[in-house]
Scaffold this motif. Structure first.
Motif, PDB file in Angstrom:
ATOM      1  N   LEU A 141      13.543   1.436   7.810  1.00  0.00           N
ATOM      2  CA  LEU A 141      14.648   0.750   7.468  1.00  0.00           C
ATOM      3  C   LEU A 141      15.529   0.630   8.739  1.00  0.00           C
ATOM      4  O   LEU A 141      15.880   1.802   8.991  1.00  0.00           O
ATOM      5  N   ALA A 142      15.876  -0.359   9.138  1.00  0.00           N
ATOM      6  CA  ALA A 142      16.882  -0.273  10.295  1.00  0.00           C
ATOM      7  C   ALA A 142      18.132  -1.800  10.102  1.00  0.00           C
ATOM      8  O   ALA A 142      18.003  -2.249   9.122  1.00  0.00           O
ATOM      9  N   THR A 143      19.040  -1.072  10.913  1.00  0.00           N
ATOM     10  CA  THR A 143      20.323  -2.180  10.954  1.00  0.00           C
ATOM     11  C   THR A 143      19.980  -2.969  12.172  1.00  0.00           C
ATOM     12  O   THR A 143      20.947  -3.928  12.135  1.00  0.00           O
ATOM     13  N   LEU A 144      19.230  -2.796  12.918  1.00  0.00           N
ATOM     14  CA  LEU A 144      19.127  -3.557  14.177  1.00  0.00           C
ATOM     15  C   LEU A 144      17.623  -4.268  14.406  1.00  0.00           C
ATOM     16  O   LEU A 144      16.987  -3.715  13.880  1.00  0.00           O
ATOM     17  N   ASP A 145      17.416  -5.528  14.543  1.00  0.00           N
ATOM     18  CA  ASP A 145      16.323  -6.187  14.890  1.00  0.00           C
ATOM     19  C   ASP A 145      15.836  -5.723  16.235  1.00  0.00           C
ATOM     20  O   ASP A 145      16.620  -5.934  17.222  1.00  0.00           O
ATOM     21  N   GLY A 146      14.703  -5.334  16.413  1.00  0.00           N
ATOM     22  CA  GLY A 146      14.216  -4.811  17.770  1.00  0.00           C
ATOM     23  C   GLY A 146      14.421  -3.371  17.739  1.00  0.00           C
ATOM     24  O   GLY A 146      14.763  -2.530  16.954  1.00  0.00           O
ATOM     25  N   VAL A 147      14.317  -2.886  19.212  1.00  0.00           N
ATOM     26  CA  VAL A 147      14.424  -1.558  19.795  1.00  0.00           C
ATOM     27  C   VAL A 147      15.417  -0.894  20.005  1.00  0.00           C
ATOM     28  O   VAL A 147      16.467  -1.786  20.455  1.00  0.00           O
ATOM     29  N   ASP A 148      16.088   0.188  19.554  1.00  0.00           N
ATOM     30  CA  ASP A 148      17.406   0.934  19.841  1.00  0.00           C
ATOM     31  C   ASP A 148      16.958   2.216  20.438  1.00  0.00           C
ATOM     32  O   ASP A 148      16.812   3.171  20.127  1.00  0.00           O
ATOM     33  N   PRO A 149      16.837   1.995  22.011  1.00  0.00           N
ATOM     34  CA  PRO A 149      16.175   2.992  22.706  1.00  0.00           C
ATOM     35  C   PRO A 149      17.228   4.264  22.609  1.00  0.00           C
ATOM     36  O   PRO A 149      16.657   5.412  22.687  1.00  0.00           O
ATOM     37  N   GLN A 150      18.385   4.063  22.376  1.00  0.00           N
ATOM     38  CA  GLN A 150      19.263   5.436  22.314  1.00  0.00           C
ATOM     39  C   GLN A 150      19.343   6.065  21.176  1.00  0.00           C
ATOM     40  O   GLN A 150      20.007   7.045  20.965  1.00  0.00           O
ATOM     41  N   GLY A 151      18.792   5.252  20.169  1.00  0.00           N
ATOM     42  CA  GLY A 151      18.964   5.904  18.832  1.00  0.00           C
ATOM     43  C   GLY A 151      20.221   6.012  18.069  1.00  0.00           C
ATOM     44  O   GLY A 151      20.423   6.996  17.248  1.00  0.00           O
ATOM     45  N   LYS A 152      21.178   5.131  18.496  1.00  0.00           N
ATOM     46  CA  LYS A 152      22.456   5.151  18.092  1.00  0.00           C
ATOM     47  C   LYS A 152      22.588   4.585  16.494  1.00  0.00           C
ATOM     48  O   LYS A 152      23.501   4.756  15.642  1.00  0.00           O
ATOM     49  N   GLN A 206       0.905  -1.396   0.076  1.00  0.00           N
ATOM     50  CA  GLN A 206       0.189  -0.002   0.026  1.00  0.00           C
ATOM     51  C   GLN A 206       0.793   1.250  -0.144  1.00  0.00           C
ATOM     52  O   GLN A 206       0.196   2.438   0.034  1.00  0.00           O
ATOM     53  N   VAL A 207       2.129   1.002  -0.030  1.00  0.00           N
ATOM     54  CA  VAL A 207       3.137   2.469  -0.174  1.00  0.00           C
ATOM     55  C   VAL A 207       3.100   2.796  -1.479  1.00  0.00           C
ATOM     56  O   VAL A 207       3.231   1.890  -2.536  1.00  0.00           O
ATOM     57  N   PRO A 208       2.964   4.200  -1.636  1.00  0.00           N
ATOM     58  CA  PRO A 208       3.059   4.648  -3.085  1.00  0.00           C
ATOM     59  C   PRO A 208       4.421   4.820  -3.610  1.00  0.00           C
ATOM     60  O   PRO A 208       4.561   5.697  -4.455  1.00  0.00           O
ATOM     61  N   PHE A 209       5.408   4.182  -3.191  1.00  0.00           N
ATOM     62  CA  PHE A 209       6.695   4.216  -4.031  1.00  0.00           C
ATOM     63  C   PHE A 209       7.236   2.870  -3.814  1.00  0.00           C
ATOM     64  O   PHE A 209       7.067   2.038  -3.126  1.00  0.00           O
ATOM     65  N   THR A 210       8.265   2.780  -4.689  1.00  0.00           N
ATOM     66  CA  THR A 210       9.140   1.393  -4.485  1.00  0.00           C
ATOM     67  C   THR A 210      10.516   1.858  -3.983  1.00  0.00           C
ATOM     68  O   THR A 210      10.726   3.086  -4.296  1.00  0.00           O
ATOM     69  N   PHE A 211      11.452   0.963  -3.589  1.00  0.00           N
ATOM     70  CA  PHE A 211      12.672   1.120  -3.019  1.00  0.00           C
ATOM     71  C   PHE A 211      13.504  -0.329  -2.971  1.00  0.00           C
ATOM     72  O   PHE A 211      12.877  -1.312  -2.682  1.00  0.00           O
ATOM     73  N   LYS A 212      14.668  -0.357  -2.807  1.00  0.00           N
ATOM     74  CA  LYS A 212      15.384  -1.625  -2.566  1.00  0.00           C
ATOM     75  C   LYS A 212      16.386  -1.416  -1.325  1.00  0.00           C
ATOM     76  O   LYS A 212      17.066  -0.517  -1.245  1.00  0.00           O
ATOM     77  N   ALA A 213      16.242  -2.174  -0.331  1.00  0.00           N
ATOM     78  CA  ALA A 213      16.912  -2.067   0.774  1.00  0.00           C
ATOM     79  C   ALA A 213      18.292  -2.682   0.423  1.00  0.00           C
ATOM     80  O   ALA A 213      18.564  -3.509  -0.303  1.00  0.00           O
ATOM     81  N   ALA A 214      19.524  -2.029   0.994  1.00  0.00           N
ATOM     82  CA  ALA A 214      20.783  -2.537   0.853  1.00  0.00           C
ATOM     83  C   ALA A 214      21.354  -2.893   2.149  1.00  0.00           C
ATOM     84  O   ALA A 214      21.253  -2.120   3.075  1.00  0.00           O
ATOM     85  N   PRO A 215      22.163  -4.018   2.377  1.00  0.00           N
ATOM     86  CA  PRO A 215      22.749  -4.257   3.574  1.00  0.00           C
ATOM     87  C   PRO A 215      23.726  -3.227   4.187  1.00  0.00           C
ATOM     88  O   PRO A 215      24.300  -2.506   3.207  1.00  0.00           O
ATOM     89  N   PRO A 216      23.818  -2.785   5.250  1.00  0.00           N
ATOM     90  CA  PRO A 216      23.157  -3.524   6.556  1.00  0.00           C
ATOM     91  C   PRO A 216      21.650  -3.117   6.852  1.00  0.00           C
ATOM     92  O   PRO A 216      21.200  -3.675   7.778  1.00  0.00           O
ATOM     93  N   PHE A 217      21.070  -2.440   5.858  1.00  0.00           N
ATOM     94  CA  PHE A 217      19.666  -2.174   6.251  1.00  0.00           C
ATOM     95  C   PHE A 217      18.584  -3.304   5.611  1.00  0.00           C
ATOM     96  O   PHE A 217      18.900  -3.845   4.868  1.00  0.00           O
ATOM     97  N   HIS A 218      17.628  -3.536   6.658  1.00  0.00           N
ATOM     98  CA  HIS A 218      16.489  -4.376   6.207  1.00  0.00           C
ATOM     99  C   HIS A 218      15.137  -3.444   6.525  1.00  0.00           C
ATOM    100  O   HIS A 218      15.289  -2.459   7.126  1.00  0.00           O
ATOM    101  N   THR A 219      14.089  -3.920   5.904  1.00  0.00           N
ATOM    102  CA  THR A 219      12.695  -3.203   6.100  1.00  0.00           C
ATOM    103  C   THR A 219      12.416  -3.635   7.376  1.00  0.00           C
ATOM    104  O   THR A 219      11.875  -4.878   7.568  1.00  0.00           O
ATOM    105  N   ALA A 220      12.098  -2.770   8.269  1.00  0.00           N
ATOM    106  CA  ALA A 220      11.654  -3.143   9.361  1.00  0.00           C
ATOM    107  C   ALA A 220      10.096  -3.148   9.634  1.00  0.00           C
ATOM    108  O   ALA A 220       9.343  -3.872  10.321  1.00  0.00           O
TER     109      ALA A 220
END
Length: 311
Positions: A196-207, A172-186
């Protein structure tokens, strides 16, 4: 409180939902239920209220992996009384309700709140078969009482929808993109944005580097790419006064866009913007610790170059 329970039994005739009561969806949730007579959708919280009687039915929805504490509290009356004790809640027993999907707990107790006494029922539903966990709380004054059997009938009316899968949201997103390592669609917000994130789960400090790509309305014109990009960058928490370290015009989202980057206190923001004709813009926002952003820089540029509008 014994008098309260007696009054509840005597006065509640006609308040419970009928067998053919219509389910009413709770806005902002995947939950619907048949509210009792006199209860309407609340404007200030998720659920229903009887303003005349000062009673309410609140609905709280959470992913199963975020519900461990409340699930544990339902293991005993003491657990719930401790969990909600700061709100004046005292749970005396936990019964079980037979549902088509199995049984569910029904906590029974009372609450002192702002000088008034309420009969309290709490139930925990869902959390299985891909559905969210739902906490439903009945806060019942003596003016709008319900019997426990009426509360149970309302609980049995509850319908919990299945959250859409990531692939369904992405469709349902009105655009396309391609994830590239180390990013994955979260995650994705249907019709609006992807994360898109590089970490599975929550990153509370936003680093860790985080990318948000989205389409949103704007009053700006396509000629204002550069000015709008800086205004949007300055709105990111922590970067209002950050010095700009790089800016340039660049292709983005199938047309002429603008890139800006700034850094402050060891954190970096990068942003691509393209104002579209017709009152909307495409935006790709990247934040994270400066060393991590620099290490992932090529992947970020590759993802930005892959963003295209849906035809």
């Amino acid at each position: 409180m014994r008098l309260v329970r007696v009054l509840a039994c005597v006065m509640c005739l006609g308040l419970a939902p009928s067998a053919h009561a219509q389910l009413v969806p709770v806005p902002g949730t995947l939950v619907a239920l048949a509210p009792p007579k006199g209860f309407t959708l609340a404007r200030e919280f998720g659920g229903f209220e009887n303003k005349r009687g000062g009673s309410s039915i609140t609905v709280e929805e959470m992913p199963p992996n975020a519900a461990a504490d409340i699930v544990a509290a339902f293991s005993s009356p003491k657990g719930l009384s401790t969990r909600f004790g700061s709100q004046g809640v005292r749970i005396t027993r936990i019964d079980r309700i037979a549902l088509d999907s199995g049984d569910a707990p029904l906590a029974v107790g009372e609450q002192s709140f702002k000088g008034s006494e309420f009969v309290k029922y709490m139930t925990l539903l869902g959390g299985r078969d891909g559905k969210n966990t739902v906490l439903i709380t009945f806060n019942l004054s003596t003016v709008t009482p319900l019997r426990q059997s009426d509360v149970e009938a309302i609980v049995r009316s509850v319908s919990i929808g299945r959250p859409p899968s990531l692939s369904e949201k992405l469709a349902q997103v009105p655009f396309t993109f391609k994830a590239a390592p180390p990013f994955h669609t979260a995650d994705a917000m249907p019709g609006t944005a992807v994360i898109l994130a590089t970490l599975d789960g929550v990153d509370p400090q936003g680093k860790k580097p985080l990318i948000v790509i989205g389409r949103m309305p704007t009053s700006a014109s396509p000629a204002e790419n550069e000015q709008l990009n800086e205004r949007e960058m300055r709105s990111v928490p922590g970067f209002r006064e950050a010095p700009v370290i790089e800016r340039r015009n660049t292709p983005f989202a199938g047309g002429s866009g603008n890139f800006i980057s700034a850094a402050l206190n060891g954190r970096t923001v990068m942003q691509f913007v393209r104002v579209l004709p017709g009152g909307s813009l495409m935006r790709m926002l990247v934040t994270g610790d400066t060393p991590a952003i620099e290490e992932a820089r090529q992947a970020i540029l590759d993802i930005a170059s892959s963003v295209e509008l849906q035809q």
